[in-house]
Each structure stands twice: as C-alpha cells, then as structure tokens.
Design a protein around this motif. Structure first.
Motif, short mmCIF file in Angstrom:
data_model
loop_
_atom_site.label_atom_id
_atom_site.label_comp_id
_atom_site.label_asym_id
_atom_site.label_seq_id
_atom_site.Cartn_x
_atom_site.Cartn_y
_atom_site.Cartn_z
N MET A 1 0.95 -1.23 0.03
CA MET A 1 0.07 -0.17 -0.14
C MET A 1 0.83 1.18 -0.02
SD MET A 1 -2.71 1.44 2.68
CE MET A 1 -3.90 -0.04 2.55
N ARG A 2 0.49 2.22 -1.03
CA ARG A 2 1.27 3.45 -0.97
C ARG A 2 0.63 4.13 0.17
NH1 ARG A 2 5.42 4.30 -4.55
NH2 ARG A 2 4.46 6.02 -5.76
N LEU A 3 1.60 5.20 0.56
CA LEU A 3 1.20 6.07 1.88
C LEU A 3 -0.04 7.03 1.42
CD1 LEU A 3 4.59 7.01 3.33
CD2 LEU A 3 3.02 5.51 4.28
N ALA A 4 -0.13 7.29 0.23
CA ALA A 4 -1.20 8.22 -0.23
C ALA A 4 -2.40 7.51 -0.15
CB ALA A 4 -0.94 8.73 -1.59
N GLU A 5 -2.38 6.26 -0.12
CA GLU A 5 -3.69 5.42 -0.03
C GLU A 5 -4.06 5.42 1.28
OE1 GLU A 5 -4.02 1.63 -2.09
OE2 GLU A 5 -2.15 2.19 -2.92
N MET A 6 -3.04 5.10 2.30
CA MET A 6 -3.19 5.35 4.07
C MET A 6 -3.77 6.70 4.04
SD MET A 6 -0.50 5.23 6.69
CE MET A 6 -0.70 6.27 8.34
N PHE A 7 -3.68 7.58 3.47
CA PHE A 7 -4.05 8.93 3.67
C PHE A 7 -5.35 9.16 3.48
CE2 PHE A 7 -4.75 13.56 2.24
CZ PHE A 7 -4.52 14.12 3.50
N GLU A 8 -5.86 8.88 2.22
CA GLU A 8 -7.06 8.85 1.97
C GLU A 8 -8.05 7.95 2.77
OE1 GLU A 8 -6.95 8.08 -2.29
OE2 GLU A 8 -6.59 10.03 -2.72
N ARG A 9 -7.59 6.84 3.25
CA ARG A 9 -8.43 5.98 4.15
C ARG A 9 -8.74 6.75 5.34
NH1 ARG A 9 -6.95 -0.46 3.80
NH2 ARG A 9 -7.22 -0.78 1.53
N VAL A 10 -7.89 7.34 5.85
CA VAL A 10 -7.91 8.16 7.18
C VAL A 10 -8.52 9.32 7.11
CG1 VAL A 10 -6.86 9.16 9.09
CG2 VAL A 10 -5.64 6.94 8.01
N VAL A 11 -8.39 10.28 6.03
CA VAL A 11 -8.97 11.47 6.05
C VAL A 11 -10.08 11.65 4.91
CG1 VAL A 11 -7.14 12.56 7.07
CG2 VAL A 11 -7.16 12.72 4.54
N GLY A 12 -10.02 10.64 3.96
CA GLY A 12 -11.27 10.64 2.76
C GLY A 12 -10.26 11.26 1.49
N ALA A 13 -10.84 10.94 0.33
CA ALA A 13 -10.24 11.14 -0.80
C ALA A 13 -10.31 12.60 -1.16
CB ALA A 13 -10.75 10.11 -1.80
N GLY A 14 -11.41 13.12 -0.61
CA GLY A 14 -11.51 14.67 -0.94
C GLY A 14 -10.94 15.62 0.01
N ALA A 15 -10.01 15.22 0.61
CA ALA A 15 -9.32 15.98 1.71
C ALA A 15 -8.72 17.63 0.88
CB ALA A 15 -8.12 15.38 2.44
N PRO A 16 -9.03 18.64 1.39
CA PRO A 16 -8.77 19.97 0.81
C PRO A 16 -7.29 20.41 1.05
CG PRO A 16 -9.92 20.34 2.79
CD PRO A 16 -9.89 18.87 2.69
N ILE A 17 -6.54 19.29 1.00
CA ILE A 17 -5.04 19.71 1.20
C ILE A 17 -4.26 18.73 0.36
CG2 ILE A 17 -5.40 20.66 3.63
CD1 ILE A 17 -4.11 17.96 4.58
N ARG A 18 -3.12 19.04 -0.02
CA ARG A 18 -2.07 18.28 -0.79
C ARG A 18 -1.46 17.40 0.33
NH1 ARG A 18 1.89 21.28 -1.45
NH2 ARG A 18 1.23 23.21 -1.00
N PHE A 19 -1.08 16.29 -0.17
CA PHE A 19 -0.21 15.22 0.53
C PHE A 19 0.64 14.55 -0.38
CE2 PHE A 19 0.40 10.77 1.72
CZ PHE A 19 0.86 10.80 2.86
N ARG A 20 2.06 14.63 0.28
CA ARG A 20 3.13 14.07 -0.56
C ARG A 20 3.84 13.18 0.75
NH1 ARG A 20 5.57 18.26 -1.42
NH2 ARG A 20 7.59 18.17 -0.31
N ALA A 21 4.32 11.98 0.24
CA ALA A 21 5.27 10.97 1.06
C ALA A 21 6.24 10.87 0.42
CB ALA A 21 4.42 9.89 1.46
N TYR A 22 7.26 10.11 1.36
CA TYR A 22 8.95 9.82 0.93
C TYR A 22 8.72 8.76 -0.10
CZ TYR A 22 8.14 5.98 4.15
OH TYR A 22 7.64 4.94 4.96
N ASP A 23 7.77 8.00 0.02
CA ASP A 23 7.51 6.92 -1.21
C ASP A 23 7.08 7.42 -2.51
OD1 ASP A 23 4.81 7.45 -0.58
OD2 ASP A 23 4.44 5.34 -0.30
N GLY A 24 7.02 8.81 -2.65
CA GLY A 24 6.64 9.43 -3.86
C GLY A 24 5.39 9.30 -4.40
N SER A 25 4.27 8.97 -3.52
CA SER A 25 2.81 8.76 -3.79
C SER A 25 2.32 10.20 -3.18
CB SER A 25 2.23 7.70 -2.77
OG SER A 25 2.29 7.87 -1.45
#
Length: 423
Positions: A1-25
């Motif tokens: 699982m890429r970290l971006a997917e984890m972020f979307e699971r936790v806060v929702g896909a429509g979060a009004p902020i940008r997300f970037r992780a060290y794995d490039g996602s």
C-alpha cells in the motif's frame, strides 16, 4: 500500500489539502495552497503508537511530518477529519494499513521528542500543584528563552490576551489597551498598592506604575522573567514604584494591597486549589479592595474533567487545567468576593494569537537559532491550534472583577466606566 492510499483511507479522498510522502505517492487536492509531507517512516511509528493528535504532534515536532503553507489554514482544513478531533483509526483498519506498507514501520517504538514532558518526570517532583512541581511546570514553559519570547510577543513582552479597540489595532496598541482596561476596572489611582500575581515579564506592573502612579509588586515563578522585568523596570526609570520578584504568590504577605490583578495565572492553579487561591487573594486585600481575574476558560461548566495527558499538557502547559467561567465565578464569590463585572474576550484572544503567529513566522530563522527547531515547531503548532480553539469556541477568555467589601460598601461607581479611549 502506498502512503497516499493510507492518507485517503484516514481522512477521505476529497481532503482539501495536498499530501506527499517519501515513497513518492501523492493525494488530496493538488491545487491546494497548503499540504502535509511525510518525510520518513518514523512518522508512521509515531502515528501507530498514538493514533490521533498526539502521534501527529510527535511526528511534526520531530521533523518527520511537515506542513507546507500556513499552519492555521492546514489545521482549519483538517478540523472535520477523523484525526483532528481525536477519533482513532479502528484496529482492523490499522492492521490492513500495516500489512499494506510493512509491519516494521509500525512495531518499532520510538521515544517521544525531547520537548515532551513525561508524567513520570513531573511525578518525581511531587503532587500536582505542590510548590516544587508548579515551579518546574512554569520553568518548562516560561524559561524557554527571553530572546525567543521577544521574537514572538513583540515589544510589549506580554503573554496574555490583548484587547483590541478596533480590528485594525496593532498588537502593541491592543496590549496597552488591555492593561488600561484592567487598570480602569481596578480603579487604580496614585498612591495605591497593586499586587500582580503571575506577573510574567512585568507588563502590568510597569503600566500601573508609569500610567497611574501606583506602587506595584509583581511575583512570578520564572526566574528568567523576573530578571528580565527588573532590567526593564530599571531602564524605564520605574524602580521607585515597580518591582518584580521571583517568588510564589502564596508566600506574599496578607492584608497589604489595595488592588490585585491576576492575568493568566488561574490556568496553572488546578481545580482543587482554586478555592484556596481565591481565599489567599482575598486575604491579601484591604477592605474595599478589588481583584481582577483574567483567565482562559472552558465554554461550559458541565464538561468532562479536563484531559490531563493531552498534547497541551505534554508539550506546552504541564499540569495546566481549565474550568468554566461560572464555576470560577462561584469559587471567587464563595471566597468572599462580591462579583461586580465579567466579560468574555474570546475573539480578542484569537486576534492576539494571530499576531503572535505572524511574529513567529516572520522571525522563524532567528527563533530556530535561539531554541532549536523542535521547540520552535511546538510553538508554531500550539499557537495556530489555539487560534482555531478560540475561534471555534473550544476555549474562552474571561475577566471577572470582584470586590472585598468594606462592611457593605463596595466603593464602586454606580455604572461601569471602564472602557479606555482608543490610543
């Protein structure tokens, strides 16, 4: 699982902020002016150990999680997400996330950043709100660095809510206006004796002496504050009237003062000690004397007990406690004070904090050089979070004016004449 997917699971896909992780996602709104950046696996360890605000705080303070753009804007955007209100990820969801990105990132336990105050360290100093433990709690927060506080607080060196005569007023104008409002509520006049408990860097003491000819004593548990204040008093030529001592308010002699101001001390007292606190201040006043108590409060009196192990207690105010305004007013009344006036300055504190936040951002590099990046990060997060707290009525700021009657005489005007003219 890429970290971006984890972020979307936790806060929702429509979060009004940008997300970037060290794995490039990446995830979230790519056009947002602000965002979150996960810089390394250690951020996941902190979140796994303490899902919610504490884990996020540890990751940010340690530098493994970053905020791009305005901290307040990010917190406001996150205010309705699961993590922002303390809701934790379910155990099943945590297991699925851990399997997806690797168990080792979750099971490796990391110590909290050194800026966090551990309960065991405070317990070693004695019971809550004993003199030794109170001194350590004050030392943790107020002895960070006088130079750092100058960068954040500005010329007034005042670490309490200002009062804005207009929305356009500067921070310094608003702090002067606050001190003058307190002076008028107390009815300060030349020749009076004022005691300012928890006096900080002596702002109220110097204002009372300079503007009203009052002989003023301030006391603080912070040695650095007392030393700074005495130097400023000497520089301003106020030594004949103003003094700041490094001492506990409980050790000040009783029955000597015409007026007492307490600006921002009650939050450090503890609920069980509040009755004794007000009784002590009552005993220090002459008959006909007044007390102005200025304190951060909770919006209601019937909320659950104050959370003692939250982020604020761990990183900012060890052993701090907040109570409702009605509860405080009742205890003040029970101690013998006749209550004459009270007001809520919640919006004023949000404005004050916005000015402090702007000062910190403007002086960021100097602040980091003075106290280190971790401590500067604590303050950046804390101030921005407090702006949100006051705006959303999570916390309030109340001034309560009480009188120690002289028989039945309150020595008060028939109608309040407190409000100073804008300056």
């Amino acid at each position: 699982m890429r970290l971006a997917e984890m972020f979307e699971r936790v806060v929702g896909a429509g979060a009004p902020i940008r997300f970037r992780a060290y794995d490039g996602s990446t995830a979230g709104d790519p056009d947002s002016e602000f965002g979150l950046v996960v810089r390394g696996p250690a951020a996941l360890n902190y979140l796994a150990q303490s899902p919610g605000p504490l884990g996020l705080t540890r990751a940010y303070v340690a530098g493994h999680l970053d905020v791009e753009g305005d901290m307040y804007a990010v917190l406001r955007a996150m205010a309705d997400t699961a993590l922002s209100d303390g809701t934790t990820v379910s155990p099943g969801e945590l297991v699925r996330i851990a399997k997806g990105i690797g168990w080792v990132k979750f099971v490796n336990r990391l110590p909290p950043p050194p800026q966090e105050v551990r309960g065991s360290r405070m317990s070693y100093l004695g019971t809550r709100h004993s003199k030794n433990r109170d001194a350590e709690a004050i030392h943790h927060h107020y002895d960070v660095s006088n130079a750092f506080y100058e960068l954040v607080l500005g010329d007034s060196m005042t670490y309490t809510c200002a009062v804005y005569p207009t929305p356009e007023a500067t921070l310094e104008q608003a702090q002067f206006h606050k001190y003058e409002l307190v002076s008028r509520k107390l009815g300060l006049a030349e020749g009076m004796r004022l005691l300012d408990v928890g006096c900080g860097w002596g702002g109220m003491v110097m204002h009372a002496a300079r503007e009203h000819g009052v002989k003023a004593l301030g006391v603080t548990l912070s040695k650095e504050q007392a030393e700074w204040a005495q130097k400023r008093i000497a520089q301003e030529g106020l030594g004949d009237l103003a003094e700041v001592r490094h001492m506990d308010y409980r050790d000040v002699a009783d029955g000597e003062y015409d007026r007492i101001s307490s600006l921002g001390l009650t939050e450090h007292i503890g609920a069980k000690n509040v009755p004794g606190y007000f009784a002590s201040l009552h005993a220090k006043l002459k008959p006909g004397g007044r007390l102005l108590n200025h304190a951060i409060t909770r919006p209601r009196n019937d909320l659950p007990p104050f959370k003692r192990n939250g982020v604020i207690n761990r990183y900012v105010f060890p052993d701090g406690e907040l109570e409702g305004p009605g509860w405080l007013q009742t205890r003040m009344n029970d101690a013998g004070f006749e209550i004459r006036h009270q007001e809520n300055l919640r919006e004023h504190y949000a404005l004050t904090l916005r000015h402090w936040s702007a000062n910190l951002d403007r002086n960021w590099d100097a602040a980091v050089r003075e106290v280190g990046e971790g401590t500067a990060r604590v303050w950046r997060l804390y101030i921005a979070g407090c702006v949100l707290g006051f705006e959303q009525n999570v916390v309030q700021l109340h001034q309560i004016l009480g009188v120690k009657l002289d028989g039945t005489d309150a020595r008060m005007p028939l109608r309040p004449d407190f409000e100073p003219s804008p300056r």
